[in-house]
Design a protein around this motif. Structure first.
Motif, PDB file in Angstrom:
ATOM      1  N   LYS A   1      33.040 -17.753  29.028  1.00  0.00           N
ATOM      2  CA  LYS A   1      34.407 -17.814  29.549  1.00  0.00           C
ATOM      3  C   LYS A   1      35.334 -16.889  28.760  1.00  0.00           C
ATOM      4  O   LYS A   1      36.188 -16.206  29.329  1.00  0.00           O
TER       5      LYS A   1
ATOM      6  N   LYS B   1      24.484 -25.655  25.731  1.00  0.00           N
ATOM      7  CA  LYS B   1      24.979 -25.002  26.944  1.00  0.00           C
ATOM      8  C   LYS B   1      26.506 -24.947  26.994  1.00  0.00           C
ATOM      9  O   LYS B   1      27.086 -23.986  27.499  1.00  0.00           O
TER      10      LYS B   1
ATOM     11  N   PHE C   1      28.679 -21.601  27.703  1.00  0.00           N
ATOM     12  CA  PHE C   1      29.684 -21.477  28.761  1.00  0.00           C
ATOM     13  C   PHE C   1      31.058 -21.139  28.184  1.00  0.00           C
ATOM     14  O   PHE C   1      31.827 -20.381  28.784  1.00  0.00           O
TER      15      PHE C   1
END
Length: 374
Positions: free
Chosen positions: A185, A177, A181
């Motif tokens: 981003k 994860k 992320f």
């Protein structure tokens, strides 16, 4: 034939006798003035004149009118009084016309003025045409540079987004994860970057069409400057740079649109960062100058050449740095700054030494307490 020869001999005898007996009586002196005046008028010459009759063989002046100048006889117009006589006689009529050069110029003045006028029209037309062609070539070159820069600016974030998307689709990334992320981003950051570029182009388009509205209202500049400086300081700390802020102005209240004014400050400070060869060192200060708030942004970067300083505020213009173009952009930032600065009733100035740094100064009219009450 015999009769013709007799006539010729008679004429020769008559001329011979007249030549030796009464040459003075052969010239109609009393009629000369009338004849000359008539002939000159028929040729469109209306000017003062003087004349004389001279015997060139004996260098004797037989007759002269008032105003004739014997010392200038060599420059006079001359003709033989008896050009058709069988016996040559060196009796000449001399004609002097004072100020003949002025008379000649006067006679061709209309033609000369017309010629000069049409010549000037042709030269001006040629100059305008040449200027237009050069300007069109310049605009074509600017357009090509703009398209190349825009392609590069959009190509980089698109490629980054594509790589991040491919990385997320990797089964190994899906199991982590944190990596997902991270790539999300990156995608969001690059998307924001593209959006900012598009917004910049659209803003300049609106500025050119005057199809925009500014929400101008009295505002304090120091808090806005502090906001921009603080956000920039975080960025510079990572690269070893520094930014100094000196709000020395006792009155920082001006009429501006805060959003656009923040864009102006960001543009100037971003330029100072981009065009610094090493770690950026930037000084931001304010002071009062003749009823204006003076905002200065100074760096110690690569500077701007003298020949480029007059054009850096032109749209799409980017100062040349040889064959190296490490700093990319559209050439819209400073044009945006100048246009909005004028919209706020101010002006922007630049001073720079190539290789030593650049200083941008924004002057904005301050709002005093008396102005607020009014």
């Amino acid at each position: 034939q015999t009769r013709k020869m007799q006539d010729v001999f008679k004429e020769m005898a008559l001329e011979y006798r007249m030549h030796f007996d009464s040459i003075r009586e052969a010239v109609p002196y009393r009629e000369l003035d009338t004849l000359l005046k008539r002939e000159l008028n028929q040729r469109g010459i209306d000017a003062d004149y003087a004349y004389a009759v001279v015997d060139e063989s004996e260098e004797e002046l037989l007759y002269q009118s008032s105003g004739f100048k014997p010392e200038e006889r060599q420059e006079a117009y001359r003709t033989n009084v008896f050009p058709n006589d069988l016996i040559s006689k060196d009796i000449f009529l001399l004609l002097q016309i004072p100020h003949k050069n002025g008379l000649i110029l006067q006679s061709i003045s209309y033609l000369l003025v017309g010629s000069l006028f049409f010549t000037a029209v042709i030269i001006i037309t040629f100059g305008i045409t040449l200027h237009t062609l050069l300007r069109q070539k310049k605009l074509s070159d600017i357009k090509s540079d703009f398209i190349n820069n825009m392609t590069h600016e959009f190509k980089t974030p698109i490629a980054t987004i594509s790589l991040a998307a491919d990385s997320i689709a990797n089964p190994r990334t899906l199991q982590n994860k944190d990596n997902i992320f991270h790539f999300l981003k990156v995608i969001k950051s690059e998307n924001k970057r593209m959006n900012n570029q598009v917004e910049r182009v659209l803003q300049m388009s609106l500025l050119d069409k005057r199809d925009f509205t500014l929400e101008v209202s009295p505002a304090h500049v120091h808090p806005l400057l502090e906001q921009v400086v603080n956000s920039t300081r975080v960025q510079l700390d990572r690269s070893g740079g520094s930014i100094q802020y000196d709000p020395a102005a006792s009155n920082d209240r001006v009429a501006i649109d805060e959003e656009h004014f923040l864009n102006i400050l960001h543009n100037l400070i971003d330029n100072a960062i981009k065009y610094s060869a090493e770690s950026p060192q930037i000084d931001v200060s304010t002071c009062l100058e003749e009823g204006n708030l003076r905002i200065a942004v100074q760096d110690k970067g690569i500077g701007i050449r003298q020949e480029d300083q007059k054009r850096i505020f032109d749209k799409f213009y980017r100062a040349s740095s040889g064959d190296v173009h490490d700093v990319k952009g559209f050439g819209l930032g400073l044009s945006y700054v100048k246009t909005l600065g004028r919209s706020f009733g101010g002006e922007i100035k630049v001073s720079s030494q190539y290789g030593k740094g650049t200083r941008f100064v924004i002057l904005l009219p301050i709002i005093s307490s008396a102005d607020e009450e009014t």
